[in-house]
Design an enzyme around this catalytic site. Structure first.
Site, PDB file in Angstrom:
ATOM      1  N   GLU A   1      20.970  25.117  36.101  1.00  0.00           N
ATOM      2  CA  GLU A   1      21.338  24.375  34.931  1.00  0.00           C
ATOM      3  C   GLU A   1      22.817  23.413  35.782  1.00  0.00           C
ATOM      4  O   GLU A   1      21.687  21.931  35.776  1.00  0.00           O
ATOM      5  CB  GLU A   1      22.362  24.840  34.428  1.00  0.00           C
ATOM      6  CG  GLU A   1      21.514  25.653  33.284  1.00  0.00           C
ATOM      7  CD  GLU A   1      22.414  26.996  31.829  1.00  0.00           C
ATOM      8  OE1 GLU A   1      21.835  27.432  31.497  1.00  0.00           O
ATOM      9  OE2 GLU A   1      23.582  26.561  32.110  1.00  0.00           O
TER      10      GLU A   1
ATOM     11  N   ASP B   1      43.716  71.668  38.293  1.00  0.00           N
ATOM     12  CA  ASP B   1      43.704  73.445  38.197  1.00  0.00           C
ATOM     13  C   ASP B   1      42.483  74.192  38.322  1.00  0.00           C
ATOM     14  O   ASP B   1      41.306  73.315  38.614  1.00  0.00           O
ATOM     15  CB  ASP B   1      45.023  73.792  36.661  1.00  0.00           C
ATOM     16  CG  ASP B   1      43.535  72.909  35.402  1.00  0.00           C
ATOM     17  OD1 ASP B   1      43.053  72.512  35.395  1.00  0.00           O
ATOM     18  OD2 ASP B   1      45.159  73.141  34.171  1.00  0.00           O
TER      19      ASP B   1
ATOM     20  N   ASN C   1      23.912  29.333  35.280  1.00  0.00           N
ATOM     21  CA  ASN C   1      25.012  28.202  35.862  1.00  0.00           C
ATOM     22  C   ASN C   1      24.476  27.041  36.915  1.00  0.00           C
ATOM     23  O   ASN C   1      24.809  25.653  36.192  1.00  0.00           O
ATOM     24  CB  ASN C   1      26.352  27.747  36.252  1.00  0.00           C
ATOM     25  CG  ASN C   1      26.945  28.871  34.710  1.00  0.00           C
ATOM     26  OD1 ASN C   1      26.404  28.616  32.966  1.00  0.00           O
ATOM     27  ND2 ASN C   1      27.925  29.360  34.102  1.00  0.00           N
TER      28      ASN C   1
END
Length: 940
Positions: free
Chosen positions: A730, A359, A727
């Site tokens: 690893e 608005d 990960n």
């Protein structure tokens, strides 16, 4: 039924009225009492309560607030942290590992260490989760307190704005369309009043309210009662409070409602699904390792414990806590930028906003209306002075004074003088306040005029009529009506015009002059209202008669200057590919003038449509209009039009943010992807319907919030890439050693857990707090259907994780082969083996440090962004490396992790692999910038 009891004994000392809780027999009688008896029963009056009496009742009844939902005891909430899926998996794994240690012959201390390490992970995650939940709860309470909850009350005969919590039985409250009802009340005045009782009764449509007595019965069914938790959606009224706080109808069900658990947002559900899938992969990996190593002759118990440790280590234990912290940081940052986010979902959706339907008044402008021009007696008259201070000059002409007198009478606003070092302000509608200021400038006293010609009836502004009318009793006992509203609507109801204090017929030529004058004022960016009046027969004159046969008094032109910061915010939206559609009830010329000032319109001819033109379009025509020119202004629209536009944009696949401040904006705010309410000028209904509240009412705050929403989404992806890439580093060495026939593992489960706790959690949290990138608003919105863990994100995980995996595999097998010892001769106590697994662990930790720097940005070079841009990340990375050094050199930790001290040359080799990872990522970013592709994991 017994007759109503008389009012309290006036001889008794003043004090609180008896509790009106609906159970003492007094409240059911109130709906059937005439208005004077209602005041008597509650020991009140039409002037409201004296301040001293109100203070005494407040002491007796307590504040008008509802207690929060009962929370479980702290120890119960802490125990609840151990019922999470991952916590259960880890606890079971720890128990099995401990059992393996007890049954083992001989008992391996490493097995006990693993069991204790897994248990430590559970305790750490539980502590982080509990602390974050407690902190988020406290933060939510403090942020909610920033949203004002006030009401208009009569005290000592004066209309005041007070906190709703200070209401007491007997108070007289003034209610207008858009107000939230602050307590259970009996109406004593009502003009076209209607309320939304859906929170209490489930009624989907507003229901009318009256002030007249109704047959006895439950107050909830009484048409002259309004209740806390409901909303006034139309009309005006006055009501006397009979119940507050927990004595209200809403208070009885509040505790059950407040105690209901909050549902997870789609983002949280998506992360939870992703985490479960990762857990499944971890279980499968552990099973495969166990199945491969047992046939190779490895001890059963050792192999089982190792596989279990690998499986546990690959579970993303800290992911849920890291996600919550990142979202909470985003919410706090938005609050500091004046955007109060009520739902976490809004943080996610903000990042993909593609259209903002805004608005004009108060959002793009300063909402400080000032009358700068009047048109009366057929000629324009300038008005000097700005703001709400009644300082300035107005032409001294009979037509001007009559115009401003009628305009001031036809309104409900009130000017509030400054206190201390404050400024003049308006209590009520800013437009009506501007008319009061202009009247004061002309020498009129609106309060005195109201006293001389008291109001006897009111027909509130309606978005369909676009008019407001009031009826007044003149000093000679006759009645007259004042009408103000949209020029074309007022003009259509006029048959005469006032010129120099005389009434003459309104000719077609004069109508054309009025229309031209209104268009000319609107073309200057002014908001134009027409004012008229007429004589009426009495106070109960029908509306159709009040608003017909009018005498036009003139036009008022008001200017609401644009906010200075809006133009820059609009430019930012253009760069971000966000389309801005102005949706306003103002004249098209006014809307276009303001839109040009703030930069929404820059071309020669924007697309402009009015509410009437939208009514003539079917869905296909509306879709064509919205798909046309980017610069679109929708003017003279009703709430139904706004709702229809939002639906049509969503049908086209847009993510829509909608701003609103009135009760009639609530449907569009609820239906939008992001409903944005005004915190300062907005109604309670609008704030309740929205998911974001602008505390400063500025459009610039929306743009800032969108940028912060994009930043939060990007940060989530950053720490996802960071967490999952390591990960791979690893897992790959373990798989390589297993399939190469190496009898031992390149990295033990205890080492993996040490990496997860020492090198993952803190940097991931720091990445969640990463500052907003400067280019976050320079890319188009992300697609609505784009998944958090997308193919691009997975590609970046494999890219960075693969580099780490190659590096640690290289240093491990290089060190093993350099020793010249055959594989079969290696044992856990061998110094070469201990050095090799120490290098693997240290290699992952060091590479993760560089990996954290690499993922800080999606496209921009980290050197251009500044290596010191996130000091918390550097501190977290240094902590991880320091912990790794302690594991390598401290004898007690060497005994736990079976590590060995590394030489300076070995550390240099590991650092070189980290630098290689950062360099490779810089090359990838350079290619992305050169070819202009969306970066892997960008959340733009």
């Amino acid at each position: 039924m017994s007759p109503p009891s008389p009012g309290p004994d006036r001889r008794s000392p003043p004090g609180p009225a008896p509790p009106a809780d609906g159970r003492n027999g007094s409240t059911p009688l109130l709906p059937s009492l005439p208005v004077p008896d209602v005041f008597a029963a509650l020991d009140s009056s039409p002037r409201g309560l004296p301040s001293a009496e109100a203070a005494a009742r407040l002491d007796g009844h307590g504040p008008n607030v509802l207690p929060g939902a009962r929370r479980g005891r702290l120890w119960r909430r802490l125990l609840a942290q151990f019922t999470d899926l991952f916590a259960v998996v880890l606890l079971v794994s720890s128990a099995i590992t401990f059992l393996a240690y007890v049954l083992g012959r001989p008992r391996d201390p490493a097995t006990l260490q693993l069991a204790l390490a897994i248990l430590g992970v559970v305790l750490l995650n539980a502590g982080i989760g509990f602390a974050q939940e407690y902190s988020a709860e406290r933060t939510a309470q403090s942020l909610q307190a920033m949203v004002p909850h006030t009401c208009q009350v009569l005290r000592d005969g004066e209309r005041r704005e007070l906190p709703a919590r200070d209401l007491v039985p007997g108070d007289v409250v003034v209610l207008e369309a858009g107000d939230a009802v602050p307590a259970d009340c009996r109406l004593v005045e009502a003009q076209e009043a209607a309320v939304d009782n859906a929170p209490l009764t489930g009624e989907s449509e507003p229901v009318g309210r009256v002030a007249e007595p109704v047959p006895p019965g439950p107050p909830l069914r009484a048409r002259n009662c309004v209740f806390m938790g409901t909303d006034m959606v139309a009309g005006t009224g006055k009501a006397v409070v009979y119940a507050t706080g927990t004595a209200t109808e809403f208070g009885r069900i509040f505790r059950l409602t407040a105690a209901a658990p909050r549902q997870q947002t789609p983002l949280q559900r998506q992360v939870a699904v992703m985490a479960r899938r990762v857990a499944g992969v971890a279980l499968a990996t552990g099973a495969v390792l166990f199945a491969v190593r047992v046939p190779q002759g490895q001890p059963f118990v050792d192999t089982f414990v190792f596989s279990l440790g690998v499986m546990v280590a690959l579970v993303p234990e800290g992911l849920p806590a890291t996600l919550s912290v990142s979202l909470a940081i985003g919410v706090r940052r938005m609050a500091r930028r004046h955007a109060l986010v009520k739902q976490l979902l809004a943080v996610e959706a903000l990042g993909s906003t593609s259209v903002i339907c805004t608005d004009k008044t108060g959002t793009l402008t300063q909402a400080e209306m000032t009358v700068v021009q009047l048109w009366a007696d057929g000629v324009p008259h300038p008005v000097t002075g700005v703001g709400y201070a009644p300082v300035g000059e107005v032409a001294d002409a009979p037509g001007v004074r009559e115009l401003l007198r009628a305009a001031a009478l036809c309104g409900n606003a009130r000017l509030v003088p400054p206190t201390g070092s404050g400024t003049w302000r308006v209590l009520g509608d800013p437009t009506e306040g501007a008319l009061l200021v202009a009247a004061r400038k002309s020498g009129l006293d609106p309060a005195r005029e109201e006293a001389l010609t008291p109001r006897v009836a009111e027909y509130p502004f309606d978005s369909g009529r676009k008019l407001m009318s009031t009826v007044h009793r003149d000093g000679d006992g006759t009645f007259f009506a004042c009408v103000k509203g949209a020029p074309q609507e007022v003009l259509a109801r006029c048959d005469a015009v006032g010129v120099a204090g005389t009434r003459t017929a309104l000719t077609q030529a004069y109508r054309a002059r009025v229309t031209a004058a209104a268009d000319g004022m609107a073309g200057q960016g002014l908001r134009v209202l027409a004012v008229a009046r007429r004589r009426v027969a009495g106070r109960r004159t029908p509306l159709t008669e009040v608003e017909s046969g009018l005498t036009l008094l003139g036009l008022t032109g008001m200017y609401d200057p644009p906010r200075p910061e809006v133009r820059e915010a609009v430019d930012a939206c253009r760069r971000a590919g966000i389309r801005i559609v102005m949706v306003t009830g103002d004249h098209p010329l006014t809307a276009e003038a303001v839109a040009r000032r703030v930069g929404i319109v820059r071309g020669p001819a924007p697309a402009v449509a009015t509410g009437g033109e939208l009514d003539a379009l079917d869905d296909a025509g509306l879709d064509a209009l919205l798909a046309g020119r980017a610069e679109l202004l929708l003017c003279r629209v009703d709430p139904e039009h706004k709702m229809r536009v939002v639906t049509a944009l969503q049908r086209r696949g847009e993510v829509v943010a909608v701003t609103g401040d009135g009760a009639n904006d609530a449907p569009a705010l609820k239906h939008a992807d992001i409903g944005v309410a005004m915190g300062a000028s907005g109604t309670d209904v609008a704030r309740e319907a929205a998911v974001m509240v602008l505390l400063d009412d500025s459009f610039a705050s929306i743009t800032t919030a969108v940028g912060l929403g994009r930043s939060v989404y990007r940060n989530i992806r950053k720490f996802l890439i960071y967490l999952f890439s390591h990960n791979i580093a690893e897992l790959v060495p373990i798989l390589a050693a297993t399939f190469a026939g190496f009898p031992l593992v390149p990295i033990t489960a205890v080492q993996i857990l040490a990496i997860d706790l020492g090198s993952d959690v803190l940097p991931a949290l720091a990445l969640g707090a990463e500052p907003m990138e400067p280019d976050v608003m320079n890319s188009p919105p992300r697609p609505r259907q784009e998944r958090l863990f997308s193919t691009a994100v997975m590609g970046r995980v494999l890219f960075l994780g693969g580099i780490q995996a190659v590096g640690v595999c290289a240093v491990f097998f290089w060190h093993i082969h350099a020793s010249g010892i055959p594989y079969a001769h290696f044992t856990k106590a061998d110094p070469v083996y201990r050095e090799a697994i120490t290098m693997v662990q240290a290699g992952i930790v060091v590479s993760q440090f560089f990996n954290a720097l690499a993922v800080r940005t999606d496209r921009q070079s980290v050197f251009r962004a500044g290596l010191l841009g996130n000091p918390w990340l550097l501190a977290a990375g240094c902590f991880g490396i320091g912990l790794m050094a302690a594991i390598s050199y401290a004898p007690p930790l060497q005994a736990v992790f079976h590590t060995a001290p590394l030489t300076l040359a070995q550390w240099a080799v590991l650092a070189a692999f980290g630098v290689l990872l950062l360099a490779a990522e810089e090359v990838r970013k350079g290619l992305v910038r050169r070819h202009g592709r969306r970066p892997g994991g960008a959340a733009g």
